[in-house]
Write a protein that holds these residues in place. Sequence first.
Motif, PDB file in Angstrom:
ATOM      1  N   GLU A 103      40.486  46.576  34.342  1.00  0.00           N
ATOM      2  CA  GLU A 103      41.468  47.557  34.812  1.00  0.00           C
ATOM      3  C   GLU A 103      41.041  48.187  36.141  1.00  0.00           C
ATOM      4  OE1 GLU A 103      38.451  49.591  32.321  1.00  0.00           O
ATOM      5  OE2 GLU A 103      39.727  47.880  31.953  1.00  0.00           O
ATOM      6  N   LYS A 104      39.745  48.171  36.451  1.00  0.00           N
ATOM      7  CA  LYS A 104      39.252  48.740  37.709  1.00  0.00           C
ATOM      8  C   LYS A 104      39.016  47.676  38.778  1.00  0.00           C
ATOM      9  CE  LYS A 104      37.129  52.844  35.839  1.00  0.00           C
ATOM     10  NZ  LYS A 104      35.996  53.748  35.919  1.00  0.00           N
ATOM     11  N   TRP A 105      39.062  46.415  38.385  1.00  0.00           N
ATOM     12  CA  TRP A 105      38.792  45.329  39.329  1.00  0.00           C
ATOM     13  C   TRP A 105      39.975  45.124  40.250  1.00  0.00           C
ATOM     14  CZ3 TRP A 105      41.195  40.411  39.675  1.00  0.00           C
ATOM     15  CH2 TRP A 105      40.576  39.532  40.548  1.00  0.00           C
ATOM     16  N   LYS A 106      39.677  44.898  41.530  1.00  0.00           N
ATOM     17  CA  LYS A 106      40.721  44.617  42.510  1.00  0.00           C
ATOM     18  C   LYS A 106      40.387  43.281  43.174  1.00  0.00           C
ATOM     19  CE  LYS A 106      42.391  47.940  45.026  1.00  0.00           C
ATOM     20  NZ  LYS A 106      42.468  49.017  46.023  1.00  0.00           N
ATOM     21  N   PHE A 107      41.407  42.445  43.320  1.00  0.00           N
ATOM     22  CA  PHE A 107      41.239  41.153  43.976  1.00  0.00           C
ATOM     23  C   PHE A 107      40.835  41.357  45.420  1.00  0.00           C
ATOM     24  CE2 PHE A 107      43.093  37.737  46.553  1.00  0.00           C
ATOM     25  CZ  PHE A 107      42.386  36.671  46.039  1.00  0.00           C
ATOM     26  N   ASN A 108      39.883  40.556  45.903  1.00  0.00           N
ATOM     27  CA  ASN A 108      39.431  40.631  47.278  1.00  0.00           C
ATOM     28  C   ASN A 108      39.449  39.211  47.850  1.00  0.00           C
ATOM     29  OD1 ASN A 108      37.822  40.698  49.641  1.00  0.00           O
ATOM     30  ND2 ASN A 108      36.771  42.525  48.911  1.00  0.00           N
ATOM     31  N   LYS A 109      40.407  38.927  48.702  1.00  0.00           N
ATOM     32  CA  LYS A 109      40.575  37.585  49.269  1.00  0.00           C
ATOM     33  C   LYS A 109      39.346  37.156  50.076  1.00  0.00           C
ATOM     34  CE  LYS A 109      43.161  33.994  50.312  1.00  0.00           C
ATOM     35  NZ  LYS A 109      43.601  33.042  49.334  1.00  0.00           N
ATOM     36  N   ALA A 110      38.761  38.064  50.827  1.00  0.00           N
ATOM     37  CA  ALA A 110      37.582  37.729  51.630  1.00  0.00           C
ATOM     38  C   ALA A 110      36.415  37.312  50.739  1.00  0.00           C
ATOM     39  CB  ALA A 110      37.181  38.906  52.509  1.00  0.00           C
ATOM     40  N   VAL A 135      31.293  30.576  38.657  1.00  0.00           N
ATOM     41  CA  VAL A 135      32.193  29.597  38.029  1.00  0.00           C
ATOM     42  C   VAL A 135      33.227  30.317  37.176  1.00  0.00           C
ATOM     43  CG1 VAL A 135      32.317  27.737  36.319  1.00  0.00           C
ATOM     44  CG2 VAL A 135      30.565  27.676  38.088  1.00  0.00           C
ATOM     45  N   LYS A 136      32.786  31.309  36.427  1.00  0.00           N
ATOM     46  CA  LYS A 136      33.719  32.074  35.590  1.00  0.00           C
ATOM     47  C   LYS A 136      34.730  32.828  36.457  1.00  0.00           C
ATOM     48  CE  LYS A 136      33.739  35.073  31.578  1.00  0.00           C
ATOM     49  NZ  LYS A 136      32.935  35.793  30.599  1.00  0.00           N
ATOM     50  N   TYR A 137      34.275  33.334  37.603  1.00  0.00           N
ATOM     51  CA  TYR A 137      35.147  34.059  38.524  1.00  0.00           C
ATOM     52  C   TYR A 137      36.168  33.128  39.167  1.00  0.00           C
ATOM     53  CZ  TYR A 137      36.488  37.088  42.445  1.00  0.00           C
ATOM     54  OH  TYR A 137      37.190  37.844  43.336  1.00  0.00           O
ATOM     55  N   LEU A 138      35.733  31.906  39.532  1.00  0.00           N
ATOM     56  CA  LEU A 138      36.615  30.994  40.255  1.00  0.00           C
ATOM     57  C   LEU A 138      37.464  30.108  39.352  1.00  0.00           C
ATOM     58  CD1 LEU A 138      34.333  29.820  43.186  1.00  0.00           C
ATOM     59  CD2 LEU A 138      36.246  31.425  43.278  1.00  0.00           C
ATOM     60  N   SER A 139      37.165  30.034  38.064  1.00  0.00           N
ATOM     61  CA  SER A 139      37.918  29.124  37.196  1.00  0.00           C
ATOM     62  C   SER A 139      39.415  29.453  37.101  1.00  0.00           C
ATOM     63  CB  SER A 139      37.289  29.040  35.811  1.00  0.00           C
ATOM     64  OG  SER A 139      37.319  30.273  35.160  1.00  0.00           O
ATOM     65  N   PRO A 140      39.849  30.717  37.159  1.00  0.00           N
ATOM     66  CA  PRO A 140      41.297  30.958  37.113  1.00  0.00           C
ATOM     67  C   PRO A 140      41.991  30.951  38.482  1.00  0.00           C
ATOM     68  CG  PRO A 140      40.150  33.033  36.837  1.00  0.00           C
ATOM     69  CD  PRO A 140      39.102  31.959  36.911  1.00  0.00           C
ATOM     70  N   VAL A 141      41.251  30.652  39.560  1.00  0.00           N
ATOM     71  CA  VAL A 141      41.841  30.670  40.891  1.00  0.00           C
ATOM     72  C   VAL A 141      43.016  29.695  40.943  1.00  0.00           C
ATOM     73  CG1 VAL A 141      40.385  28.900  41.961  1.00  0.00           C
ATOM     74  CG2 VAL A 141      41.244  30.746  43.341  1.00  0.00           C
ATOM     75  N   MET A 168      32.628  43.104  37.520  1.00  0.00           N
ATOM     76  CA  MET A 168      33.624  44.115  37.229  1.00  0.00           C
ATOM     77  C   MET A 168      34.900  43.468  36.687  1.00  0.00           C
ATOM     78  SD  MET A 168      34.678  47.176  39.738  1.00  0.00           S
ATOM     79  CE  MET A 168      34.352  48.739  39.050  1.00  0.00           C
ATOM     80  N   GLN A 169      35.214  42.260  37.183  1.00  0.00           N
ATOM     81  CA  GLN A 169      36.422  41.569  36.715  1.00  0.00           C
ATOM     82  C   GLN A 169      36.344  41.292  35.219  1.00  0.00           C
ATOM     83  OE1 GLN A 169      36.884  37.595  38.133  1.00  0.00           O
ATOM     84  NE2 GLN A 169      39.019  37.473  37.557  1.00  0.00           N
ATOM     85  N   MET A 170      35.161  40.963  34.720  1.00  0.00           N
ATOM     86  CA  MET A 170      35.018  40.631  33.311  1.00  0.00           C
ATOM     87  C   MET A 170      34.787  41.869  32.433  1.00  0.00           C
ATOM     88  SD  MET A 170      33.745  38.120  35.256  1.00  0.00           S
ATOM     89  CE  MET A 170      33.946  36.419  35.613  1.00  0.00           C
ATOM     90  N   ASN A 171      34.013  42.836  32.959  1.00  0.00           N
ATOM     91  CA  ASN A 171      33.645  44.004  32.161  1.00  0.00           C
ATOM     92  C   ASN A 171      34.673  45.132  32.208  1.00  0.00           C
ATOM     93  OD1 ASN A 171      31.292  42.708  31.462  1.00  0.00           O
ATOM     94  ND2 ASN A 171      30.111  43.644  33.111  1.00  0.00           N
ATOM     95  N   LYS A 172      35.245  45.368  33.385  1.00  0.00           N
ATOM     96  CA  LYS A 172      36.236  46.437  33.540  1.00  0.00           C
ATOM     97  C   LYS A 172      37.426  45.912  34.325  1.00  0.00           C
ATOM     98  CE  LYS A 172      32.756  50.037  33.512  1.00  0.00           C
ATOM     99  NZ  LYS A 172      32.149  51.143  34.241  1.00  0.00           N
TER     100      LYS A 172
END
Length: 146
Positions: free
Chosen positions: A7-14, A38-44, A1-5
Amino acid sequence: MQMNKPEKWKFNKARQNWLVRNIWSPEAISDTYFPLVVKYLSPVQGGPRERLTQTCESYLKVEANAGKDEKTGSSPAAAATTIHVPRSILKPTPGPLIDISSSSEPIHDADAVIPQPPVPKTSIADIRRARAQSLLEALRSNDSNI
């Protein structure tokens, strides 16, 4: 969802913490989903980024230092092969996914051997080194984009 949408993605720390803890386990995150992680964690950013970078470098150093550690007398490769079974975030499935008892056709040859594809023998240390290399490259390339 972070990559495709986005605007609807919400960060989830857990979820981020679970991914950071379990990225080294092929049982928790299969090779199929690893590039997405990897794509999700690369901007952390912040502490998790520093810990990921340090962990990646330590797994890659184990490969370079194949001998014994002078201080402890133990092999660094032995420490890297410790298997950690992750706790699943999925709910357990109550029973089989497919009910074969309700099948209209009987099973004729229960003793037939179904050929299985050969499973490549890769050690957990090799998997972790490969994952560390991929993740470290992604973290460093994202550093240069900032």
